[in-house]
Design an enzyme around this catalytic site. Structure first.
Site, short mmCIF file in Angstrom:
data_model
loop_
_atom_site.label_atom_id
_atom_site.label_comp_id
_atom_site.label_asym_id
_atom_site.label_seq_id
_atom_site.Cartn_x
_atom_site.Cartn_y
_atom_site.Cartn_z
N GLY A 230 -61.70 -8.80 -43.73
CA GLY A 230 -61.98 -8.90 -45.26
C GLY A 230 -62.77 -7.91 -45.64
O GLY A 230 -63.43 -8.15 -46.90
N GLU A 272 -62.66 -8.45 -37.25
CA GLU A 272 -61.26 -8.31 -37.10
C GLU A 272 -60.74 -7.88 -38.21
O GLU A 272 -60.01 -8.15 -39.16
CB GLU A 272 -60.18 -9.44 -36.59
CG GLU A 272 -60.74 -10.55 -37.42
CD GLU A 272 -59.98 -11.94 -36.86
OE1 GLU A 272 -59.90 -12.03 -35.71
OE2 GLU A 272 -59.50 -12.93 -37.69
N GLY A 274 -58.78 -5.18 -41.08
CA GLY A 274 -57.69 -4.30 -40.94
C GLY A 274 -57.81 -3.34 -42.11
O GLY A 274 -57.88 -2.05 -41.90
N ARG A 275 -57.93 -3.92 -43.37
CA ARG A 275 -58.08 -3.01 -44.76
C ARG A 275 -58.96 -1.86 -44.40
O ARG A 275 -58.81 -0.64 -44.67
CB ARG A 275 -58.34 -3.91 -45.61
CG ARG A 275 -58.29 -3.35 -46.94
CD ARG A 275 -58.66 -4.10 -48.34
NE ARG A 275 -58.51 -5.46 -47.98
CZ ARG A 275 -57.24 -6.04 -48.78
NH1 ARG A 275 -56.54 -5.26 -49.32
NH2 ARG A 275 -56.92 -7.26 -48.46
N ARG A 310 -48.31 -4.51 -53.08
CA ARG A 310 -49.50 -5.10 -53.43
C ARG A 310 -49.68 -5.05 -55.24
O ARG A 310 -49.97 -6.03 -55.69
CB ARG A 310 -50.60 -4.52 -52.94
CG ARG A 310 -50.75 -4.68 -51.31
CD ARG A 310 -52.31 -3.96 -50.76
NE ARG A 310 -53.32 -4.99 -51.19
CZ ARG A 310 -54.28 -4.74 -52.10
NH1 ARG A 310 -54.11 -3.37 -52.85
NH2 ARG A 310 -55.21 -5.56 -52.24
N TYR A 314 -49.83 -8.84 -56.33
CA TYR A 314 -51.07 -9.40 -56.77
C TYR A 314 -51.62 -8.77 -58.00
O TYR A 314 -52.88 -8.91 -58.43
CB TYR A 314 -52.25 -8.96 -55.65
CG TYR A 314 -51.99 -9.50 -54.28
CD1 TYR A 314 -51.72 -10.60 -53.80
CD2 TYR A 314 -52.00 -8.34 -53.32
CE1 TYR A 314 -51.58 -10.85 -52.43
CE2 TYR A 314 -51.80 -8.62 -52.04
CZ TYR A 314 -51.53 -10.01 -51.69
OH TYR A 314 -51.32 -9.98 -50.19
N CYS A 341 -34.63 -3.91 -58.98
CA CYS A 341 -34.11 -4.92 -59.82
C CYS A 341 -34.91 -5.90 -60.21
O CYS A 341 -34.53 -6.99 -59.77
CB CYS A 341 -32.44 -5.11 -59.87
SG CYS A 341 -31.42 -3.94 -60.37
N GLU A 342 -36.18 -5.59 -60.32
CA GLU A 342 -37.23 -6.62 -60.72
C GLU A 342 -38.17 -6.05 -61.62
O GLU A 342 -38.76 -4.73 -61.35
CB GLU A 342 -38.05 -6.82 -59.09
CG GLU A 342 -37.49 -7.82 -58.41
CD GLU A 342 -37.69 -9.28 -58.79
OE1 GLU A 342 -38.53 -9.68 -59.51
OE2 GLU A 342 -36.63 -10.06 -58.36
C1 LIG Z 1 -55.33 -10.45 -42.60
C2 LIG Z 1 -56.15 -11.06 -41.66
C3 LIG Z 1 -57.13 -10.26 -41.18
C4 LIG Z 1 -57.51 -8.92 -41.61
O1 LIG Z 1 -57.82 -8.80 -43.02
P1 LIG Z 1 -58.54 -7.27 -43.71
O2 LIG Z 1 -58.75 -7.90 -45.12
O3 LIG Z 1 -57.28 -6.47 -43.61
O4 LIG Z 1 -59.64 -6.99 -43.13
C5 LIG Z 1 -58.21 -10.41 -40.05
N1 LIG Z 1 -58.12 -11.68 -39.55
C6 LIG Z 1 -57.00 -12.53 -39.88
C7 LIG Z 1 -56.97 -13.94 -39.00
C8 LIG Z 1 -56.17 -12.30 -40.80
O5 LIG Z 1 -55.19 -13.18 -41.12
#
Ligand SMILES: *Cc1c(COP(=O)(O)O)cnc(C)c1O
Length: 418
Positions: A230, A272, A274-275, A310, A314, A341-342
């Protein structure tokens, strides 16, 4: 206003396009390595720190391999993500399976790999034991509910399908211990694209409280506290990046105040993300196919929302620049669309941009996480290629574009029309 960065000169980009036709996502190795190093730096005070890269953000074995070289493990939520981790060379507890409504085969693969398993409900403990056996290391996912009343910082956990309530957490750990599990961690994931320091401090406070409670009530010393992902990124050029140093330092102080006095001074910190690892290190590159003027002015690209969902899903903002026109005045207003086609297949609505012509190369920024990863085949639209810009300046194809034969493969069966 900070200028949005793109790692290739216009000439170099045209060279790349000669060899790899648009559309494609391109990821920069150097930026990915810098992003994880900054995260590790912020938590260098911790007795141990592990970033478990959330594979769903960019499920490509080469990317996972690069992050692994920087010390990252993975957070997986599907069989494919477990297999990607394995292909990238990860082993055992470097892999974490975050379950939710998880089928038996995913639990089985995770236990076979020796992964840490993160459970989403008490009932999943029996299911896991029955179908895969118990893992060496287990954690449960905490959903703080409305324990933090009137709080807009971590949203509305009571509306989230994830995690266990406070009382269920205690009961879950008690039962797992009774079943013979010996090693534990603690997990939560409550923020999304969050850039405010206080959100991460609040999460840490809730988790440290719970770690102390597990110690006092159940005599369980967790080995790690996983604060989730997050970590946000500035999608808009005028937005500030999050202050990782401040977040790390704030959590350090809470750790000293809340954990250390209870003998919890060896507990690892886990994230954890990602983004924040790959998001700003990726760009979707497309060619302008059509220009259309009706009630509004439209620019039509050779990519579509199948390549980046995205904005349509959103209303998310992704910055757009035009190769070679970075310094031109943004004195035109366009909707930038794809070919699906959206009607919501738009990368931008009423966006101020320089004058755009057919054949121009359009760069959509910050597509390195939850971009290609969210690809789909609605309308028969195909996944595009993924390229990696190596640190030595070379370009590596790390996912070929999907072909029409790939798309039709599942329609081929004995007696089929194709
Ligand atoms: C999607 C997700 C993440 C990564 O979220 P980011 O916003 O990309 O950092 C981490 N843990 C879990 C369980 C997720 O579902």
């Amino acid at each position: 206003m900070s200028k949005k960065y793109f790692p290739l000169s216009t000439d170099k980009l045209h060279e790349v396009i000669q060899k790899f036709p648009t559309p494609f996502h391109i990821y920069e190795e150097k930026a990915i390595r810098e992003n994880i190093r900054a995260l590790k730096d912020a938590f260098s005070w911790a007795p141990a720190f592990h970033e478990q890269f959330a594979v769903k953000a960019l499920p490509n074995p080469r990317i996972v391999q690069i992050l692994h070289e920087e010390g990252a493990g993975t957070d997986c939520s599907s069989l494919a993500e477990l297999l990607i981790s394995e292909a990238a060379g990860l082993k055992g507890e470097e892999i974490l399976l975050t379950s939710n409504d998880t089928p038996a085969d995913e639990f089985q693969k995770a236990v076979e790999l020796g992964a840490i398993i993160n459970l989403d409900d008490i009932t999943h403990l029996d299911y896991l034991e029955e179908h895969a056996g118990l893992p060496q290391v287990l954690c449960f996912r905490y959903n703080p509910g409305d324990e933090v009343e009137g709080n807009d910082i971590i949203g509305q956990p009571t509306e989230a399908k994830y995690g266990l309530t406070h009382d269920q957490m205690l009961e879950g750990y008690r039962r797992a211990k009774e079943k013979g599990v010996k090693r534990f961690g603690l997990h939560t994931m409550v923020a999304s694209n969050e850039r405010r320091t206080e959100a991460f401090l609040l999460t840490a406070r809730l988790m440290f409280d719970l770690a102390v409670e597990l110690k006092e009530k159940l005599d369980i010393s967790v080995e790690f506290v996983n604060l989730g992902g997050g970590f946000g990124i500035p999608y808009r050029p005028e937005e500030e990046p999050l202050n990782l140093k401040e977040i790390g330092e704030g959590i350090h102080q809470l750790y000293n105040k809340m954990m250390v006095p209870h003998g919890l001074d060896k507990v690892a910190i886990m994230t954890e993300s990602g983004r924040a690892m790959t998001g700003p290190a990726g760009w979707l590159v497309s060619t302008v196919l059509h220009e259309k003027h009706t009630y509004k002015d439209y620019i039509g690209l050779d990519s579509c929302m199948a390549n980046l969902m995205r904005p349509a899903l959103y209303g998310a903002y992704h910055h757009i620049t035009v190769a070679g026109k970075e310094d031109a005045p943004c004195d035109h207003v366009y909707d930038v669309t794809g070919s699906l086609c959206e009607n919501n297949d738009k990368f931008a609505i009423d966006r101020k941009l320089p004058e755009i012509n057919v054949g121009d190369i359009v760069i959509i920024h910050d597509t390195g996480a939850h971009g290609s990863a969210m690809g789909f085949n609605y309308n028969g639209k195909l996944w595009c290629a993924e390229l990696l810009l190596r640190e030595d300046g070379s370009i590596e194809l790390i996912r070929r574009a999907q072909t029409i034969d790939d798309y039709f493969a599942t329609l081929k069966y004995p007696g089929s029309l194709l």
